[in-house]
Design an enzyme around this catalytic site. Sequence first.
Site, PDB file in Angstrom:
ATOM      1  N   ARG A   1     -10.201  -1.339  23.920  1.00 53.02           N
ATOM      2  CA  ARG A   1     -11.611  -1.577  24.223  1.00 53.02           C
ATOM      3  C   ARG A   1     -12.095  -2.671  23.295  1.00 53.02           C
ATOM      4  NH1 ARG A   1     -15.278   1.722  21.512  1.00 53.02           N
ATOM      5  NH2 ARG A   1     -14.390   2.050  19.468  1.00 53.02           N
TER       6      ARG A   1
ATOM      7  N   ARG B   1     -22.118  -4.796  20.624  1.00 54.15           N
ATOM      8  CA  ARG B   1     -23.342  -4.174  20.092  1.00 54.15           C
ATOM      9  C   ARG B   1     -24.540  -4.915  20.622  1.00 54.15           C
ATOM     10  NH1 ARG B   1     -22.111  -4.139  13.783  1.00 54.15           N
ATOM     11  NH2 ARG B   1     -20.474  -2.564  13.802  1.00 54.15           N
TER      12      ARG B   1
ATOM     13  N   ARG C   1       5.163  -7.100  10.055  1.00 55.60           N
ATOM     14  CA  ARG C   1       4.591  -8.450  10.056  1.00 55.60           C
ATOM     15  C   ARG C   1       4.004  -8.672   8.673  1.00 55.60           C
ATOM     16  NH1 ARG C   1       4.749 -11.881  13.821  1.00 55.60           N
ATOM     17  NH2 ARG C   1       3.088 -13.202  13.049  1.00 55.60           N
TER      18      ARG C   1
ATOM     19  N   ARG D   1      -7.582 -16.895   8.730  1.00 51.32           N
ATOM     20  CA  ARG D   1      -8.868 -16.679   8.046  1.00 51.32           C
ATOM     21  C   ARG D   1      -8.887 -17.463   6.744  1.00 51.32           C
ATOM     22  NH1 ARG D   1      -9.920 -10.311   7.165  1.00 51.32           N
ATOM     23  NH2 ARG D   1      -8.303 -10.535   5.586  1.00 51.32           N
TER      24      ARG D   1
ATOM     25  N   GLU E   1      -5.090 -17.554   5.068  1.00 50.59           N
ATOM     26  CA  GLU E   1      -4.118 -16.532   5.473  1.00 50.59           C
ATOM     27  C   GLU E   1      -3.313 -16.986   6.696  1.00 50.59           C
ATOM     28  OE1 GLU E   1      -6.653 -12.624   3.993  1.00 50.59           O
ATOM     29  OE2 GLU E   1      -5.983 -12.743   6.084  1.00 50.59           O
TER      30      GLU E   1
ATOM     31  N   TYR F   1       0.232   2.025   9.276  1.00 51.42           N
ATOM     32  CA  TYR F   1      -0.878   1.304   8.666  1.00 51.42           C
ATOM     33  C   TYR F   1      -1.971   2.312   8.305  1.00 51.42           C
ATOM     34  CZ  TYR F   1      -4.784  -1.475   7.470  1.00 51.42           C
ATOM     35  OH  TYR F   1      -5.830  -1.987   6.742  1.00 51.42           O
TER      36      TYR F   1
ATOM     37  N   ASP G   1      -5.784   2.479   6.220  1.00 49.77           N
ATOM     38  CA  ASP G   1      -6.822   1.905   5.376  1.00 49.77           C
ATOM     39  C   ASP G   1      -6.835   2.686   4.065  1.00 49.77           C
ATOM     40  OD1 ASP G   1      -7.889  -0.309   6.661  1.00 49.77           O
ATOM     41  OD2 ASP G   1      -9.233   0.879   7.916  1.00 49.77           O
TER      42      ASP G   1
HETATM   43  P1  FAD Z   1       0.888   0.084  -1.683  1.00 52.95           P
HETATM   44  O1  FAD Z   1      -0.435  -0.345  -2.160  1.00 52.95           O
HETATM   45  O2  FAD Z   1       1.736  -0.904  -0.997  1.00 52.95           O
HETATM   46  O3  FAD Z   1       1.697   0.653  -2.931  1.00 52.95           O
HETATM   47  C1  FAD Z   1       3.099   0.882  -2.903  1.00 52.95           C
HETATM   48  C2  FAD Z   1       3.631   0.511  -4.273  1.00 52.95           C
HETATM   49  O4  FAD Z   1       4.992   0.949  -4.370  1.00 52.95           O
HETATM   50  C3  FAD Z   1       3.654  -0.991  -4.528  1.00 52.95           C
HETATM   51  O5  FAD Z   1       2.973  -1.287  -5.721  1.00 52.95           O
HETATM   52  C4  FAD Z   1       5.145  -1.321  -4.645  1.00 52.95           C
HETATM   53  O6  FAD Z   1       5.407  -2.343  -5.570  1.00 52.95           O
HETATM   54  C5  FAD Z   1       5.716   0.012  -5.120  1.00 52.95           C
HETATM   55  N1  FAD Z   1       7.128   0.162  -4.799  1.00 52.95           N
HETATM   56  C6  FAD Z   1       7.722   0.032  -3.590  1.00 52.95           C
HETATM   57  N2  FAD Z   1       9.045   0.229  -3.701  1.00 52.95           N
HETATM   58  C7  FAD Z   1       9.301   0.494  -5.005  1.00 52.95           C
HETATM   59  C8  FAD Z   1      10.490   0.746  -5.749  1.00 52.95           C
HETATM   60  N3  FAD Z   1      11.686   0.771  -5.152  1.00 52.95           N
HETATM   61  N4  FAD Z   1      10.402   0.984  -7.080  1.00 52.95           N
HETATM   62  C9  FAD Z   1       9.182   0.935  -7.713  1.00 52.95           C
HETATM   63  N5  FAD Z   1       8.031   0.681  -7.050  1.00 52.95           N
HETATM   64  C10 FAD Z   1       8.096   0.467  -5.718  1.00 52.95           C
HETATM   65  N6  FAD Z   1      -7.516  -1.107   3.683  1.00 52.95           N
HETATM   66  C11 FAD Z   1      -8.863  -0.977   3.719  1.00 52.95           C
HETATM   67  O7  FAD Z   1      -9.390   0.145   3.648  1.00 52.95           O
HETATM   68  N7  FAD Z   1      -9.676  -2.095   3.813  1.00 52.95           N
HETATM   69  C12 FAD Z   1      -9.162  -3.357   3.871  1.00 52.95           C
HETATM   70  O8  FAD Z   1      -9.927  -4.325   3.949  1.00 52.95           O
HETATM   71  C13 FAD Z   1      -7.746  -3.518   3.846  1.00 52.95           C
HETATM   72  N8  FAD Z   1      -7.197  -4.735   3.918  1.00 52.95           N
HETATM   73  C14 FAD Z   1      -5.834  -4.868   3.931  1.00 52.95           C
HETATM   74  C15 FAD Z   1      -5.281  -6.137   4.051  1.00 52.95           C
HETATM   75  C16 FAD Z   1      -3.914  -6.296   4.090  1.00 52.95           C
HETATM   76  C17 FAD Z   1      -3.313  -7.656   4.212  1.00 52.95           C
HETATM   77  C18 FAD Z   1      -3.081  -5.145   4.045  1.00 52.95           C
HETATM   78  C19 FAD Z   1      -1.586  -5.269   4.141  1.00 52.95           C
HETATM   79  C20 FAD Z   1      -3.616  -3.885   3.917  1.00 52.95           C
HETATM   80  C21 FAD Z   1      -4.998  -3.727   3.859  1.00 52.95           C
HETATM   81  N9  FAD Z   1      -5.578  -2.466   3.703  1.00 52.95           N
HETATM   82  C22 FAD Z   1      -6.941  -2.337   3.739  1.00 52.95           C
HETATM   83  C23 FAD Z   1      -4.739  -1.256   3.547  1.00 52.95           C
HETATM   84  C24 FAD Z   1      -4.442  -0.898   2.079  1.00 52.95           C
HETATM   85  O9  FAD Z   1      -3.774  -1.962   1.456  1.00 52.95           O
HETATM   86  C25 FAD Z   1      -3.569   0.369   2.041  1.00 52.95           C
HETATM   87  O10 FAD Z   1      -4.278   1.454   2.550  1.00 52.95           O
HETATM   88  C26 FAD Z   1      -3.101   0.760   0.640  1.00 52.95           C
HETATM   89  O11 FAD Z   1      -2.627  -0.323  -0.070  1.00 52.95           O
HETATM   90  C27 FAD Z   1      -1.988   1.758   0.754  1.00 52.95           C
HETATM   91  O12 FAD Z   1      -1.591   2.205  -0.513  1.00 52.95           O
HETATM   92  P2  FAD Z   1      -0.097   2.674  -0.753  1.00 52.95           P
HETATM   93  O13 FAD Z   1      -0.077   3.293  -2.107  1.00 52.95           O
HETATM   94  O14 FAD Z   1       0.408   3.463   0.387  1.00 52.95           O
HETATM   95  O15 FAD Z   1       0.780   1.334  -0.706  1.00 52.95           O
END
Ligand code: FAD
Length: 382
Positions: free
Chosen positions: A179, A183, A256, A287, A312, A360, A362
């Site tokens: 969708r 607004r 990606r 962007r 980006e 994915y 947030d």
């Molecule tokens: P991550 O933040 O990726 O943390 C995982 C960590 O594990 C990393 O630091 C990595 O280095 C570590 N790691 C991995 N493998 C190993 C290993 N073998 N040994 C030691 N360390 C390791 N969310 C929003 O709410 N608003 C937004 O505007 C938004 N924008 C985004 C834009 C982009 C480009 C992306 C990709 C995501 C965005 N997000 C956004 C989502 C947000 O980034 C995630 O929700 C959040 O980062 C997830 O946290 P995480 O701990 O799962 O992963």
Amino acid sequence: MKPYDYLIVGSGLYGATFAHLALKQGKRCLVIDKRSHLGGNIYCEKIEGINVHKYGAHIFHTSNKQVWDFVNSIVEFNRYTNSPIANYKGKLYNLPFNMNTFYQMWGVTTPTEAVAKIEEQKAEVVAKMKAEDITAPRNLEEQALMLIGHDIYERLIKGYTEKQWGRKCTELPAFIINRLPVRMVFDNNYFNDKYQGIPIGGYNKLTEGLLAGIETKTNVDFFNDREYWENIAEKIVFTGKIDEYFDYCFGKLEYRTVRFEEEIHNMPNYQGNAVVNYTEREIPYTRIIEHKHFEMFGQEIYNCSKTVISKEFSTEWKDGMEPYYPVNNEKNNTLYARYKELAENKKNIIFGGRLAEYKYYDMAPIIEKVLNISPIDDFNPR
Ligand code: FAD
């Protein structure tokens, strides 16, 4: 007895929130991260006094009061409201699609005129498709045209989507766009959530607050000395890539990614907004982010004489690149399901977060997930 109750692999929001709550429950935690800094993808680097979002612009938004109160108990959030702008061939349009967009697009000034214009545009598409004997949209282009008509699709959707996916809209499946909300009010606030903002002082404050009092080690890759790390704690919270954990035994999951080109400009204000989308295909980036606008408002913008922007570029992921967005097509979902089955048989290991769950998320839902684990010992992530 092992030295730690929990080894937490990854200091992103999942790992840091988990460690924070576990410490509160008296658990001994060690957090390791392979990067040179803590915070995962929300990490910011200070450049010219500006917090630069190194892994892509992050805007916190949620309607969950428990999550909002929790993050604000760690660090206060500012009043940033995401209101991106689209630049199509030099002409600017407000996003998300609202009365401002329709005025800029067609000069209509009332909701009645805007609805009539959209209906007229949709009717043209439906008539054309009927003449060609097309009964249901066969691809993303046809789907978008049917939902919103030609003008908005051509100017604000087509080029941007093709850059994001690296494929033509006619080659993308229709279901990607279910969708297209419109607004009929003059409201440029991108999110519908009750709460949004950026931590005052930047996201590193959130990470520091979550990890206060917790032992952390950076530049440590779990896989470089796996046996050692596996024996250091009673339980492991693993937030890295699930396929890597299992040595890619079934094959590699696909992602990606985004490449960022950073520029420092000798001017206080480059584009007047944090987010400007470039929606024409010919401009290679999707962007431009101007980071200071996330945290500086009014005169503050001019108190800082320079600005940092990031262009980006949406890119196909290859080994060695940052795995940003899972590609949840049938092939990858089937592969993930096989890894998940292996994970479910692992005792004392919690697989959580965007990489371990190949999903994915947030930021707010990540926190919500971890907050719902209580007490930590009973945590069953499945
Ligand atoms: P991550 O933040 O990726 O943390 C995982 C960590 O594990 C990393 O630091 C990595 O280095 C570590 N790691 C991995 N493998 C190993 C290993 N073998 N040994 C030691 N360390 C390791 N969310 C929003 O709410 N608003 C937004 O505007 C938004 N924008 C985004 C834009 C982009 C480009 C992306 C990709 C995501 C965005 N997000 C956004 C989502 C947000 O980034 C995630 O929700 C959040 O980062 C997830 O946290 P995480 O701990 O799962 O992963």
